[in-house]
Write an enzyme that holds these catalytic residues in place. Structure first.
Site, PDB file in Angstrom:
ATOM      1  N   THR A  65      11.658   0.811 -11.914  1.00  0.00           N
ATOM      2  CA  THR A  65      12.438  -0.400 -11.693  1.00  0.00           C
ATOM      3  C   THR A  65      12.944  -0.443 -10.253  1.00  0.00           C
ATOM      4  O   THR A  65      12.596   0.416  -9.433  1.00  0.00           O
ATOM      5  CB  THR A  65      13.539  -0.523 -12.779  1.00  0.00           C
ATOM      6  N   LYS A  69       9.348  -0.125  -7.126  1.00  0.00           N
ATOM      7  CA  LYS A  69       8.034  -0.570  -7.604  1.00  0.00           C
ATOM      8  C   LYS A  69       6.947  -0.508  -6.522  1.00  0.00           C
ATOM      9  O   LYS A  69       5.805  -0.209  -6.819  1.00  0.00           O
ATOM     10  CB  LYS A  69       8.125  -1.988  -8.184  1.00  0.00           C
ATOM     11  N   GLY A 131      12.513 -17.997  -5.645  1.00  0.00           N
ATOM     12  CA  GLY A 131      12.569 -16.572  -5.300  1.00  0.00           C
ATOM     13  C   GLY A 131      11.224 -16.063  -4.834  1.00  0.00           C
ATOM     14  O   GLY A 131      10.175 -16.672  -5.125  1.00  0.00           O
ATOM     15  N   ALA A 132      11.262 -14.958  -4.103  1.00  0.00           N
ATOM     16  CA  ALA A 132      10.016 -14.381  -3.584  1.00  0.00           C
ATOM     17  C   ALA A 132      10.126 -12.861  -3.521  1.00  0.00           C
ATOM     18  O   ALA A 132       9.597 -12.217  -2.619  1.00  0.00           O
ATOM     19  CB  ALA A 132       9.719 -14.963  -2.207  1.00  0.00           C
ATOM     20  N   GLY A 133      10.813 -12.294  -4.501  1.00  0.00           N
ATOM     21  CA  GLY A 133      10.931 -10.838  -4.575  1.00  0.00           C
ATOM     22  C   GLY A 133       9.833 -10.258  -5.454  1.00  0.00           C
ATOM     23  O   GLY A 133       8.810 -10.912  -5.711  1.00  0.00           O
ATOM     24  N   GLY A 134      10.054  -9.054  -5.952  1.00  0.00           N
ATOM     25  CA  GLY A 134       9.051  -8.379  -6.776  1.00  0.00           C
ATOM     26  C   GLY A 134       8.749  -9.145  -8.051  1.00  0.00           C
ATOM     27  O   GLY A 134       7.577  -9.292  -8.439  1.00  0.00           O
ATOM     28  N   ASN A 154      12.037 -20.112  -1.557  1.00  0.00           N
ATOM     29  CA  ASN A 154      12.903 -18.934  -1.408  1.00  0.00           C
ATOM     30  C   ASN A 154      13.849 -19.119  -0.228  1.00  0.00           C
ATOM     31  O   ASN A 154      13.509 -19.798   0.744  1.00  0.00           O
ATOM     32  CB  ASN A 154      12.026 -17.692  -1.173  1.00  0.00           C
ATOM     33  N   ARG A 155      15.032 -18.500  -0.340  1.00  0.00           N
ATOM     34  CA  ARG A 155      16.006 -18.552   0.753  1.00  0.00           C
ATOM     35  C   ARG A 155      15.344 -18.128   2.062  1.00  0.00           C
ATOM     36  O   ARG A 155      15.465 -18.797   3.080  1.00  0.00           O
ATOM     37  CB  ARG A 155      17.182 -17.620   0.416  1.00  0.00           C
TER      38      ARG A 155
HETATM   39  P1  NAP Z   1      14.188  -8.578  -5.456  1.00  0.00           P
HETATM   40  O1  NAP Z   1      12.807  -8.127  -5.167  1.00  0.00           O
HETATM   41  O2  NAP Z   1      15.348  -7.876  -4.842  1.00  0.00           O
HETATM   42  O3  NAP Z   1      14.246 -10.158  -5.057  1.00  0.00           O
HETATM   43  C1  NAP Z   1      15.474 -10.847  -5.101  1.00  0.00           C
HETATM   44  C2  NAP Z   1      15.229 -12.346  -4.880  1.00  0.00           C
HETATM   45  O4  NAP Z   1      16.496 -13.000  -5.031  1.00  0.00           O
HETATM   46  C3  NAP Z   1      14.704 -12.717  -3.495  1.00  0.00           C
HETATM   47  O5  NAP Z   1      13.888 -13.851  -3.594  1.00  0.00           O
HETATM   48  C4  NAP Z   1      16.007 -13.060  -2.747  1.00  0.00           C
HETATM   49  O6  NAP Z   1      15.842 -13.958  -1.675  1.00  0.00           O
HETATM   50  C5  NAP Z   1      16.789 -13.751  -3.832  1.00  0.00           C
HETATM   51  N1  NAP Z   1      18.228 -13.718  -3.553  1.00  0.00           N
HETATM   52  C6  NAP Z   1      19.067 -12.660  -3.664  1.00  0.00           C
HETATM   53  N2  NAP Z   1      20.312 -13.025  -3.307  1.00  0.00           N
HETATM   54  C7  NAP Z   1      20.257 -14.335  -2.963  1.00  0.00           C
HETATM   55  C8  NAP Z   1      21.210 -15.290  -2.507  1.00  0.00           C
HETATM   56  N3  NAP Z   1      22.502 -14.951  -2.318  1.00  0.00           N
HETATM   57  N4  NAP Z   1      20.815 -16.555  -2.267  1.00  0.00           N
HETATM   58  C9  NAP Z   1      19.518 -16.917  -2.460  1.00  0.00           C
HETATM   59  N5  NAP Z   1      18.556 -16.064  -2.875  1.00  0.00           N
HETATM   60  C10 NAP Z   1      18.925 -14.792  -3.127  1.00  0.00           C
HETATM   61  O7  NAP Z   1      14.468  -8.546  -7.025  1.00  0.00           O
HETATM   62  P2  NAP Z   1      13.410  -8.704  -8.223  1.00  0.00           P
HETATM   63  O8  NAP Z   1      12.905  -7.382  -8.633  1.00  0.00           O
HETATM   64  O9  NAP Z   1      12.439  -9.752  -7.833  1.00  0.00           O
HETATM   65  O10 NAP Z   1      14.379  -9.212  -9.410  1.00  0.00           O
HETATM   66  C11 NAP Z   1      14.938 -10.507  -9.370  1.00  0.00           C
HETATM   67  C12 NAP Z   1      15.635 -10.837 -10.671  1.00  0.00           C
HETATM   68  O11 NAP Z   1      14.708 -10.833 -11.754  1.00  0.00           O
HETATM   69  C13 NAP Z   1      16.736  -9.837 -11.057  1.00  0.00           C
HETATM   70  O12 NAP Z   1      17.809 -10.552 -11.605  1.00  0.00           O
HETATM   71  C14 NAP Z   1      16.060  -8.980 -12.126  1.00  0.00           C
HETATM   72  O13 NAP Z   1      17.003  -8.440 -13.028  1.00  0.00           O
HETATM   73  C15 NAP Z   1      15.182 -10.016 -12.814  1.00  0.00           C
HETATM   74  N6  NAP Z   1      14.016  -9.424 -13.493  1.00  0.00           N
HETATM   75  C16 NAP Z   1      13.906  -9.636 -14.845  1.00  0.00           C
HETATM   76  C17 NAP Z   1      12.818  -9.114 -15.516  1.00  0.00           C
HETATM   77  C18 NAP Z   1      12.700  -9.337 -17.001  1.00  0.00           C
HETATM   78  O14 NAP Z   1      11.885  -8.649 -17.645  1.00  0.00           O
HETATM   79  N7  NAP Z   1      13.429 -10.257 -17.568  1.00  0.00           N
HETATM   80  C19 NAP Z   1      11.824  -8.375 -14.823  1.00  0.00           C
HETATM   81  C20 NAP Z   1      11.974  -8.207 -13.448  1.00  0.00           C
HETATM   82  C21 NAP Z   1      13.083  -8.736 -12.790  1.00  0.00           C
HETATM   83  P3  NAP Z   1      15.570 -13.431  -0.175  1.00  0.00           P
HETATM   84  O15 NAP Z   1      14.108 -13.123  -0.113  1.00  0.00           O
HETATM   85  O16 NAP Z   1      15.960 -14.581   0.680  1.00  0.00           O
HETATM   86  O17 NAP Z   1      16.423 -12.218   0.035  1.00  0.00           O
END
Ligand code: NAP
Length: 275
Positions: A65, A69, A131-134, A154-155
């Site tokens: 996690t 990753k 969004g554009a994270g993992g 994405n931001r």
């Molecule tokens: P990550 O790689 O850290 O990406 C975070 C994303 O959120 C990026 O697009 C980031 O934008 C944006 N973000 C964060 N703070 C922000 C703000 N203040 N304003 C605007 N955009 C913001 O995280 P991730 O692994 O992709 O996970 C993202 C979410 O998905 C988490 O809540 C996680 O718990 C959830 N998730 C759920 C599952 C499930 O099975 N349900 C699986 C995976 C993840 P920037 O690029 O601009 O920083």
């Protein structure tokens, strides 16, 4: 830390992970002859060292996690096509002395969707990914597999453009300022940002502009109803949170390790929601 582990989740931090509850529920239900699924906290700097130690000590597999990753991807010796496409590994398997990497978030997201949602809101429809994270990488792949026309917003614009380039999937990147130009034509909106966790609130979408048939998805599952989903609910739109995805991605990892595809159930959903 020199604990022996058969299966578990590794992350930093991993204390709040609900994966042990899900996996241990199935280990009991299917009477799998294995140890309890455990949590392993590891500093990213020590990730490779710790995973090598676990591999040598007889670990069968690990879920990976945040924020490990990508590291897990580079650490694995062989990756599935879907892991290669996303550039991220959430499931490591140790077999025949080798480390295999897979990404079950893609299939987890796909299986979490009802048939009607796919047919009415995704296939040949405009799908907006916030969004554009993992997690966004997995969701973009899944929506494309389901025939969706993907828009990414994405931001940080550069990260959206990078996803588009890395994944090589037909998609459009929308700047936040221009969101209102596409929002009214969108049939599916999914929040993959972490906005909505803790005290943060997701105000990216102006719900007065969305059409009445849109389906709204938030990957966040705790809280169960984010303000983002509340806004959809208030307008009588279809909506769902990330709980089913969480369980379905876990099910696929479980299958890789134990050769059984476990079933989601109301009982399991209630247990996890009650945590
Ligand atoms: P990550 O790689 O850290 O990406 C975070 C994303 O959120 C990026 O697009 C980031 O934008 C944006 N973000 C964060 N703070 C922000 C703000 N203040 N304003 C605007 N955009 C913001 O995280 P991730 O692994 O992709 O996970 C993202 C979410 O998905 C988490 O809540 C996680 O718990 C959830 N998730 C759920 C599952 C499930 O099975 N349900 C699986 C995976 C993840 P920037 O690029 O601009 O920083």
């Amino acid at each position: 830390m020199n604990e022996t582990v058969k299966t578990g989740v590794i992350g930093f931090p991993v204390d709040h992970s609900v994966s042990p509850t899900i996996h241990n529920h199935w280990i009991d239900e299917y009477q799998i002859n294995t140890d309890r699924y455990k949590k392993i906290n590891v500093d990213p700097k020590l990730f490779k060292e710790e995973v090598l130690r676990l591999k040598e000590s007889g670990t069968l597999g690990l879920n990976v996690t945040v924020p490990l990753k990508e590291l897990a991807f580079s650490f694995s010796e062989e990756q599935t096509e879907v892991a290669k496409q996303t550039g991220a590994v959430n499931t490591l398997t140790f077999k025949n002395g080798k480390v295999y990497g897979d990404n079950t978030d893609v299939i987890g997201f796909q299986r979490s969707l009802d048939k009607g949602t796919v047919e009415n809101n995704i296939t040949n429809k405009k799908c907006l990914v916030l969004g554009a994270g993992g997690a966004a990488r997995a969701v973009v792949c899944a929506l494309s597999n389901l025939g969706g026309e993907v828009f990414i917003c994405n931001r940080t614009l550069e990260k959206a453009l990078k996803i588009q380039k890395d994944l090589g999937i037909q998609s459009e990147v929308v700047e936040q300022e221009n969101l209102s130009a596409v929002i009214g034509e969108t049939s599916f909106i999914v929040n993959t940002t972490s906005l909505g966790l803790g005290d943060t609130e997701n105000t990216t979408v102006d719900f007065t502009q969305v059409n009445s048939q849109v389906f709204v998805y938030d990957l966040i599952y705790n809280p169960k109803l984010t303000k983002f989903l509340s806004a959809a609910k208030e307008r009588n739109l279809g909506y769902q949170n990330g709980m089913k995805m969480l369980i379905e991605q876990a099910a696929e990892s479980f299958k890789i390790w134990h050769d059984i595809l476990p079933k989601n159930s109301d009982k399991l959903m209630n247990i996890v929601e009650g945590l």
